[in-house]
Design a protein around this motif. Structure first.
Motif, PDB file in Angstrom:
ATOM      1  N   LEU A  60       1.025  -1.225  -0.136  1.00  0.00           N
ATOM      2  CA  LEU A  60       0.056   0.040   0.059  1.00  0.00           C
ATOM      3  C   LEU A  60       0.952   1.320   0.075  1.00  0.00           C
ATOM      4  CD1 LEU A  60      -2.039  -1.386   3.096  1.00  0.00           C
ATOM      5  CD2 LEU A  60      -2.869  -1.436   0.299  1.00  0.00           C
ATOM      6  N   LEU A  61       0.497   2.311  -0.907  1.00  0.00           N
ATOM      7  CA  LEU A  61       1.146   3.682  -0.528  1.00  0.00           C
ATOM      8  C   LEU A  61       0.093   4.601  -0.762  1.00  0.00           C
ATOM      9  CD1 LEU A  61       2.676   1.796  -3.263  1.00  0.00           C
ATOM     10  CD2 LEU A  61       4.343   3.639  -2.970  1.00  0.00           C
ATOM     11  N   SER A  62       0.625   5.893  -0.234  1.00  0.00           N
ATOM     12  CA  SER A  62      -0.238   7.058  -0.464  1.00  0.00           C
ATOM     13  C   SER A  62       0.807   8.134  -0.574  1.00  0.00           C
ATOM     14  CB  SER A  62      -1.101   7.329   1.000  1.00  0.00           C
ATOM     15  OG  SER A  62      -0.165   7.714   1.995  1.00  0.00           O
ATOM     16  N   PHE A  63       0.221   9.093  -1.364  1.00  0.00           N
ATOM     17  CA  PHE A  63       0.922  10.447  -2.029  1.00  0.00           C
ATOM     18  C   PHE A  63       0.101  11.446  -1.403  1.00  0.00           C
ATOM     19  CE2 PHE A  63       2.833   6.940  -4.189  1.00  0.00           C
ATOM     20  CZ  PHE A  63       4.244   7.005  -4.231  1.00  0.00           C
ATOM     21  N   ASN A  66       5.503  11.045  -0.292  1.00  0.00           N
ATOM     22  CA  ASN A  66       4.898   9.591  -0.206  1.00  0.00           C
ATOM     23  C   ASN A  66       5.006   9.540   1.503  1.00  0.00           C
ATOM     24  OD1 ASN A  66       6.733   6.587   0.068  1.00  0.00           O
ATOM     25  ND2 ASN A  66       4.685   7.082  -0.490  1.00  0.00           N
ATOM     26  N   ALA A  67       3.643   9.894   1.636  1.00  0.00           N
ATOM     27  CA  ALA A  67       3.328   9.666   3.034  1.00  0.00           C
ATOM     28  C   ALA A  67       3.324   8.326   3.968  1.00  0.00           C
ATOM     29  CB  ALA A  67       1.844  10.192   3.426  1.00  0.00           C
ATOM     30  N   ARG A  68       2.809   7.318   3.036  1.00  0.00           N
ATOM     31  CA  ARG A  68       2.910   6.038   3.612  1.00  0.00           C
ATOM     32  C   ARG A  68       3.326   4.988   2.719  1.00  0.00           C
ATOM     33  NH1 ARG A  68       2.188   8.499   7.546  1.00  0.00           N
ATOM     34  NH2 ARG A  68       0.564   8.429   8.946  1.00  0.00           N
ATOM     35  N   PHE A  69       4.002   3.952   3.166  1.00  0.00           N
ATOM     36  CA  PHE A  69       4.298   2.816   2.235  1.00  0.00           C
ATOM     37  C   PHE A  69       4.601   1.573   2.841  1.00  0.00           C
ATOM     38  CE2 PHE A  69       8.103   0.838  -0.308  1.00  0.00           C
ATOM     39  CZ  PHE A  69       7.239   0.117  -0.863  1.00  0.00           C
ATOM     40  N   ILE A  70       3.791   0.590   2.727  1.00  0.00           N
ATOM     41  CA  ILE A  70       4.104  -0.663   3.462  1.00  0.00           C
ATOM     42  C   ILE A  70       3.763  -1.749   2.554  1.00  0.00           C
ATOM     43  CG2 ILE A  70       1.733  -0.623   3.989  1.00  0.00           C
ATOM     44  CD1 ILE A  70       2.667  -2.082   6.807  1.00  0.00           C
ATOM     45  N   ILE A  71       4.997  -2.514   2.447  1.00  0.00           N
ATOM     46  CA  ILE A  71       4.686  -4.077   1.975  1.00  0.00           C
ATOM     47  C   ILE A  71       4.279  -4.959   3.242  1.00  0.00           C
ATOM     48  CG2 ILE A  71       5.905  -5.924   1.172  1.00  0.00           C
ATOM     49  CD1 ILE A  71       7.786  -4.033  -0.248  1.00  0.00           C
TER      50      ILE A  71
END
Length: 133
Positions: free
Chosen positions: A14-17, A48-53
Motif C-alpha cells: 500500500l502507498l499513499s501520496f 510519499n506519506a505511507r508505504f508498506i509491504i
C-alpha cells in the motif's frame, strides 16, 4: 492519492501520496527556491506519506521496484487528478525504525535529517522523532 499494489490479484503493498510539509530546511536548501518561489511552487512537491509491504510478503527488490514504478506513475496521473504536474517527490523515514534502503535503491536522494520539531509544534512542546528526508 492511494495505491494498492497487487500480485496475482492479491494485495501485496500500500502507498499513499499527498501534500508536502510547509517547510523543510533540507528540501528548501536542495531545491534552492527563494521564499516567493517556494510559495508559488510548493504544491508541486508530492510527499510519499505511507508505504508498506504487507508483512507476509517476501520478495527481493520488491520495495525499490514499487517505489520506482510509483514515481513514474505519479508523473502521469498527478496532472490528470489534480490539474498540475508534480515537480519532486519526497518522503520522511523515521530513523529509529527504518533505514530507507528501499528509497536509496529506487534512486531517491537523501537530503539529511529533520530537527524533530513537527509541522504543528510552534512551541516545541512534543518532540516528534527525527526523520531522514
Amino acid at each position: 492519492m492511494r495505491y494498492i499494489v497487487r500480485a496475482s490479484g492479491q494485495p501485496i503493498a500500500l502507498l499513499s501520496f499527498g501534500a508536502t510539509a510547509w517547510k523543510t530546511q533540507q528540501c528548501d536548501h536542495y531545491i534552492g527556491w527563494t521564499p516567493a518561489q517556494r510559495q508559488e511552487h510548493l504544491h508541486g512537491v508530492v510527499s510519499n506519506a505511507r508505504f508498506i509491504i504487507l508483512p507476509w510478503i517476501e520478495c527481493k527488490n520488491l520495495a525499490s521496484s514499487i517505489l520506482a514504478r510509483a514515481a513514474r506513475q505519479i508523473t502521469t496521473v498527478w496532472p490528470i487528478q489534480y490539474g498540475y504536474r508534480s515537480l519532486l517527490l519526497e518522503t520522511f523515514v523515521e530513523q529509529s525504525r527504518f533505514r530507507g534502503t528501499a528509497y536509496q535503491a529506487a534512486n531517491w536522494i537523501c537530503l539529511g535529517q529533520t530537527t524533530g520539531r513537527g509541522k504543528l509544534n510552534a512551541h516545541y512542546q512534543v518532540q516528534p522523532p527525527i526523520k531522514t528526508v
